[in-house]
Each structure stands twice: as C-alpha cells, then as structure tokens.
Motif scaffolding. Structure first.
Motif, PDB file in Angstrom:
ATOM      1  N   PRO A 175       0.741  -1.147   0.035  1.00  0.00           N
ATOM      2  CA  PRO A 175      -0.042  -0.035  -0.159  1.00  0.00           C
ATOM      3  C   PRO A 175       0.914   1.277   0.073  1.00  0.00           C
ATOM      4  N   GLN A 176       1.792   1.265   0.662  1.00  0.00           N
ATOM      5  CA  GLN A 176       2.809   2.258   0.863  1.00  0.00           C
ATOM      6  C   GLN A 176       3.658   2.362  -0.508  1.00  0.00           C
ATOM      7  N   LEU A 177       3.952   1.373  -0.833  1.00  0.00           N
ATOM      8  CA  LEU A 177       4.768   1.358  -2.303  1.00  0.00           C
ATOM      9  C   LEU A 177       3.847   2.037  -3.405  1.00  0.00           C
ATOM     10  N   GLU A 178       2.750   1.835  -3.595  1.00  0.00           N
ATOM     11  CA  GLU A 178       1.975   2.214  -4.351  1.00  0.00           C
ATOM     12  C   GLU A 178       1.911   3.842  -4.477  1.00  0.00           C
ATOM     13  N   SER A 179       1.740   4.312  -3.195  1.00  0.00           N
ATOM     14  CA  SER A 179       1.822   5.612  -3.017  1.00  0.00           C
ATOM     15  C   SER A 179       3.044   6.437  -3.475  1.00  0.00           C
ATOM     16  N   HIS A 180       4.210   5.659  -3.163  1.00  0.00           N
ATOM     17  CA  HIS A 180       5.491   6.187  -3.355  1.00  0.00           C
ATOM     18  C   HIS A 180       6.083   5.889  -4.896  1.00  0.00           C
TER      19      HIS A 180
END
Length: 105
Positions: A58-63
């Motif tokens: 989930p954080q990878l998607e944002s980053h």
C-alpha cells in the motif's frame, strides 16, 4: 522542489495529530526537502526499493506515484524491481510489477 505534503493531516490529523505532524513536517518537510544532499528522484528510488523489499505494497503504491512525479521513468522502475527480485524475493517483484504497470502505463 516537492510540493508540501499534507497526507498525514488529511488522513490522520483528527485521529493521530502528532503522527500526522511528524509525517508532514519532519519526514516530508525536513528530510525529503534536503535536495542539496539527495534529489527527490533519488529519494524516491531508495524509498521504493525499501518498501518493495519489506513487502509494504500500500505504501509502495503511493511512493511509486511520487517517484513518477519526481522523474523516475518506467524503465528505471522496471530495472529497480528486476534487480530487487533477486534480493527481496520473486513474489514481491510480481506484486511490485503489478503496481508499476498501473502507475507507469
């Protein structure tokens, strides 16, 4: 220069105001803004590599979205994921590629 980060306050400001402040003002406001030491593009590459390695999708998607805004190309992201597949794990690479296809295509 990166635009001011407000996601912490927008998503958690009422629930966890100190965390939101640290996210927006310290992590993004102070650390990410030190462009004389590392460019936003380089910080994005490092951050994406770390998040993929940990399986934090989930954080990878944002980053990945931030990385694209910071000038990381599709070819660079593909190379990053391919390289990390051998260190972080094949299944994580598959998951990261699915995100990258959505973001970079």
């Amino acid at each position: 220069m990166m635009k001011k980060q407000t996601a912490g306050r927008e998503r958690l400001g009422d629930f966890a105001p100190k965390f939101a402040e640290l996210n927006d003002d310290v992590l993004f406001g102070e650390v990410w803004s030190r462009e004389d030491r590392l460019s936003p593009r380089d910080r994005s590459m490092i951050t994406c590599a770390s998040l993929m390695s940990q399986g934090l999708f989930p954080q990878l998607e944002s980053h990945m979205k931030i990385a694209k805004q910071n000038g990381v190309t599709k070819d660079e992201m593909v190379e990053l994921i391919t390289h990390l597949a051998f260190y972080a794990g094949w299944p994580k690479a598959w998951s990261a590629f699915n995100l990258a296809k959505e973001i970079f295509d």
